[in-house]
Design an enzyme around this catalytic site. Structure first.
Site, short mmCIF file in Angstrom:
data_model
loop_
_atom_site.label_atom_id
_atom_site.label_comp_id
_atom_site.label_asym_id
_atom_site.label_seq_id
_atom_site.Cartn_x
_atom_site.Cartn_y
_atom_site.Cartn_z
N SER A 133 0.89 -1.25 -0.02
CA SER A 133 0.01 -0.03 0.02
C SER A 133 0.87 1.18 0.10
O SER A 133 2.07 1.25 0.45
CB SER A 133 -0.99 0.06 1.41
OG SER A 133 -1.67 1.32 1.15
N LYS A 188 -4.56 -6.80 3.17
CA LYS A 188 -4.55 -5.79 1.92
C LYS A 188 -5.79 -5.47 1.44
O LYS A 188 -6.50 -4.30 1.37
CB LYS A 188 -3.57 -6.08 0.74
CG LYS A 188 -3.63 -4.81 -0.25
CD LYS A 188 -3.14 -3.49 0.37
CE LYS A 188 -2.86 -2.30 -0.58
NZ LYS A 188 -3.94 -2.07 -1.57
N HIS A 191 -7.52 -3.63 4.39
CA HIS A 191 -7.03 -2.27 4.21
C HIS A 191 -7.86 -1.37 3.21
O HIS A 191 -8.34 -0.19 3.69
CB HIS A 191 -5.29 -2.26 3.91
CG HIS A 191 -4.91 -0.96 3.44
ND1 HIS A 191 -5.13 -0.41 2.39
CD2 HIS A 191 -4.20 -0.13 4.13
CE1 HIS A 191 -4.69 0.94 2.20
NE2 HIS A 191 -3.93 0.86 3.52
N ASN A 192 -8.16 -2.00 2.08
CA ASN A 192 -8.88 -1.16 1.22
C ASN A 192 -10.22 -0.87 1.64
O ASN A 192 -10.79 0.14 1.04
CB ASN A 192 -8.72 -1.86 -0.11
CG ASN A 192 -7.38 -1.58 -0.86
OD1 ASN A 192 -6.36 -1.40 -0.19
ND2 ASN A 192 -7.35 -1.77 -2.10
N GLU A 195 -10.35 1.80 3.88
CA GLU A 195 -9.75 2.73 3.12
C GLU A 195 -11.22 3.21 2.43
O GLU A 195 -11.38 4.50 2.35
CB GLU A 195 -8.89 2.41 2.15
CG GLU A 195 -8.54 3.62 0.96
CD GLU A 195 -7.41 3.01 -0.15
OE1 GLU A 195 -6.41 2.49 0.12
OE2 GLU A 195 -8.21 2.97 -1.53
C1 6PG Z 1 -2.98 1.49 -1.61
C2 6PG Z 1 -4.51 1.60 -2.28
C3 6PG Z 1 -4.22 1.05 -3.73
C4 6PG Z 1 -5.37 1.72 -4.44
C5 6PG Z 1 -6.65 0.99 -4.85
C6 6PG Z 1 -7.89 1.82 -5.38
O1 6PG Z 1 -3.12 1.04 -0.65
O2 6PG Z 1 -2.25 1.94 -2.34
O3 6PG Z 1 -5.46 1.23 -1.49
O4 6PG Z 1 -4.35 -0.17 -3.61
O5 6PG Z 1 -5.67 3.07 -4.39
O6 6PG Z 1 -6.45 -0.20 -5.88
O7 6PG Z 1 -8.68 1.14 -5.44
P1 6PG Z 1 -9.96 1.64 -5.98
O8 6PG Z 1 -9.78 1.85 -7.67
O9 6PG Z 1 -10.85 0.44 -5.71
O10 6PG Z 1 -10.65 2.69 -5.22
#
Ligand code: 6PG
Length: 472
Positions: A133, A188, A191-192, A195
Site C-alpha cells: 500500500s 491488503k 485495508h482497502n 480505506e
Molecule cells: C493503496 C491503495 C491502492 C489503490 C486502490 C484503489 O493501498 O495503495 O489502496 O491499492 O488506491 O487499488 O482502489 P479503487 O480503485 O478500488 O478505489
C-alpha cells in the site's frame, strides 16, 4: 558477473518505484520487463539508464537470463497486473527450482493467491502474497507491506522487506507477516475496505458542509485543516484538505470534477469476503454502494427534478461543525472496529496466526489509512482484540454519550445522504442491543416456511415450531 539479490518483474509505475527503493537500500537487482513489439520494448534497460539508483541493476527482457542472474534461492518480486499473473507464472515456473521464492506484490484476490500458492508448492516453489500500500510514492519511499507464505520463505525475505518498508514515527518497520497462504492479500483487501469507508466518511462530511452549511470547497478545506491538528489526524484527511483548497482560474478544482466514482474491485471483495464469513461490514458496503449510486448520474439528475427535498439550513455553524466532527470521529472508530473484526474472524476461520496489533502497526505509515487512530490501535490491540470491548473506548463513549446522541440526531436528519455515517451508527446500535428484533424474524420464517425456531429458554438444540399453523 555477481549474482543479484532480488529480481523484480514488471517495470510499470509500481515495479520501477519499488526497484529504486530496493536499490537505495543497497540490494543488487535484476530487472525484467516483457518484450511487446511496439508497446513495451527495452523497458528494463530504459529504467537503468533513467534512474541513477538503478545504474548497477541488470536489465532483461528474456526470462532465462533474468532467472540465471539471481542468487539462490531466488527471490523474485512480481509487480504485474493480477489479470496477467496466471499466464506469467506458467512461463516463469519452468525456469525455477525448488526453494525459490516468488512474491506476488499485486492486488490479487486472496482466494486466487491460495490456489497459486498450492500450484507453486507442487514444484517446491514458495509463493508469498504481498499486499503493498501507498501508491507510487509509498513504493519509492517506503510502502506498508503485508506478507504471508510459508515460514521458510518468510524467514528468507522478512529482513529485506522490513528494510524497504515505511518506518513509523517510533522507527518501526511497517511490515507485517503471517504464516499461511493468501493472508497477505486478505489483509491488503481489508485495508482497502477500511480505506473505502474512510474516504466515504470524509466525502459525507464535505457534502454536509457544502449542502447544509453552504460552505465553499476552500472553507471546507480549512475546516479539515483544523481537524487535522487534532487526534483525527490521518493521511486521507490531510489530502482531502489539500484537494479542497486547490484552485485554478475557474475556481475550486474539486467543483470541476465529475461526481462519479469508480473502483477497481477490492472494496467489493472485502464485502463479499465478509458476507461469506457471515460477518457484517456495513460501512464498507455503504461506501461501495455510494460509489455505485454516484455512477447513476442520469437517474440522479432526473430524480432530483421529481423529488426535490428542502435540505435543512443551520444558523449555528460552529456548533454543527463540532457535532459533525464528533460524528466523524465516532464513525471512524466503528469503521476500524468493523475492519479489524473482519480480520479477526477470517484469521480464526483460516487458522492464521495474526496479531491485530502488528497489522495496525504496519498501517501506521506508508499506507493510505495511516492515522493517529491507527497508532493508538497498535497499543490498544495488545490488551484486547476487539475495539469496542476495550475499556478506554467504552469510557470515552460514556463520557460523550449525550453529545454524541445529539450530534447523530442532528447530522443524520439534514437530508444530506450520509449512508456510511448512518450505517456506522446503526451498526453500533445493533451491536449494543441486549434484545434484538430477530425473534420476530425467527417467527416470520417459521410462520411462512416452517423453518423452525429456538425458544429463549432453549437457545440451542433441535428447532421447534410456533403455534401458528395449528390455528389455520
Ligand atoms: C493503496 C491503495 C491502492 C489503490 C486502490 C484503489 O493501498 O495503495 O489502496 O491499492 O488506491 O487499488 O482502489 P479503487 O480503485 O478500488 O478505489
Amino acid at each position: 558477473m555477481s549474482k543479484a539479490d532480488w529480481g523484480i518483474v514488471g517495470m510499470g509505475v509500481m515495479g520501477t518505484a519499488l526497484s529504486r527503493n530496493f536499490a537505495r537500500q543497497g540490494y543488487q537487482l535484476a530487472l525484467y520487463n516483457r518484450f511487446l513489439k511496439g508497446q513495451e520494448e527495452q523497458l528494463a534497460h530504459n529504467r537503468v539508464v533513467q534512474f541513477e539508483e538503478l545504474k548497477n541493476a541488470f536489465p532483461f527482457e528474456a526470462l532465462a537470463p533474468f532467472v540465471n542472474a539471481l542468487s539462490r534461492p531466488r527471490k523474485i518480486m512480481l509487480m504485474i497486473a493480477a489479470g496477467g499473473l496466471d499466464s506469467f507464472l506458467e512461463v516463469l515456473l519452468p525456469h525455477l527450482e525448488a526453494d525459490d521464492i516468488v512474491i506476488d506484490g499485486g492486488n490479487s484476490h486472496y482466494l486466487a493467491s491460495i490456489k497459486r500458492t498450492a500450484l507453486c508448492a507442487e514444484k517446491g516453489i514458495h509463493l508469498v502474497s504481498l499486499g503493498v500500500s501507498g501508491g507510487e510514492e509509498g513504493a519509492l519511499l517506503g510502502p506498508s507491506l503485508m506478507g504471508s507464505g510459508s515460514s521458510k520463505a518468510l524467514a528468507k525475505i522478512e529482513a529485506d522487506l522490513a528494510k524497504i518498508a515505511a518506518q513509523n514515527s517510533k522507527g518501526q518497520a511497517c511490515f507485517v507477516s503471517t504464516v499461511g497462504p493468501g493472508s497477505g492479500h486478505f489483509i491488503k483487501m481489508v485495508h482497502n475496505g477500511i480505506e473505502y469507508a474512510e474516504m466515504q466518511l470524509l466525502a459525507e462530511c464535505y457534502d454536509f458542509m457544502r449542502s447544509a452549511l453552504g460552505l465553499s470547497a476552500s472553507a471546507i478545506g480549512s475546516v479539515f485543516e483544523v481537524w487535522e491538528k487534532t487526534s483525527s489526524k490521518s493521511y486521507l484527511l490531510q489530502i482531502s484538505a489539500s484537494i479542497l483548497r486547490e484552485n485554478n482560474t475557474a475556481g475550486a478544482i474539486v467543483d470541476q470534477i465529475l461526481d462519479q466514482a469508480s473502483n477497481k474491485g477490492t472494496g467489493k471483495w472485502a464485502t463479499q469476503a465478509a458476507i461469506d464469513l457471515g460477518l457484517a461490514v456495513p460501512l464498507i458496503s455503504a461506501a461501495l454502494e455510494a460509489r455505485y449510486i454516484s455512477s447513476f448520474k442520469g437517474d440522479r439528475e432526473s430524480f432530483s427534478r421529481i423529488y426535490n427535498v428542502n435540505k435543512l439550513v443551520y444558523e449555528d455553524q460552529n456548533e454543527v461543525i463540532e457535532q459533525l466532527k464528533a460524528v466523524y470521529d465516532f464513525c471512524r472508530l466503528i469503521n476500524h472496529h468493523q475492519g479489524f473484526e473482519l480480520l479477526r474472524i477470517a484469521a480464526q476461520s483460516y487458522s492464521w496466526e495474526l496479531s491485530l496489533s502488528d497489522v495496525a502497526r504496519a498501517w501506521t505509515a506508508g499506507c493510505i489509512i495511516n492515522s493517529t487512530l491507527m497508532e493508538e490501535l497498535t497499543d490498544a490491540f495488545q490488551t484486547a482484540d476487539q475495539i469496542l470491548s476495550q475499556p478506554q473506548y467504552a469510557v470515552r463513549f460514556q463520557n460523550q454519550r449525550e453529545n454524541l446522541e445529539k450530534a447523530f440526531n442532528r447530522v443524520l436528519t439534514a437530508l444530506v445522504p450520509m449512508p456510511c455515517s448512518a450505517a456506522a451508527w446503526h451498526y453500533f446500535l445493533g451491536l449494543i442491543q441486549k434484545e434484538s428484533s430477530a425473534n420476530l424474524i425467527q417467527a416470520q420464517r417459521d410462520y411462512f416456511g416452517a423453518h423452525g425456531l429456538h425458544w429463549k429458554d432453549q437457545p440451542e438444540g433441535e428447532l421447534d415450531h410456533g403455534p401458528w399453523k395449528q390455528k389455520q
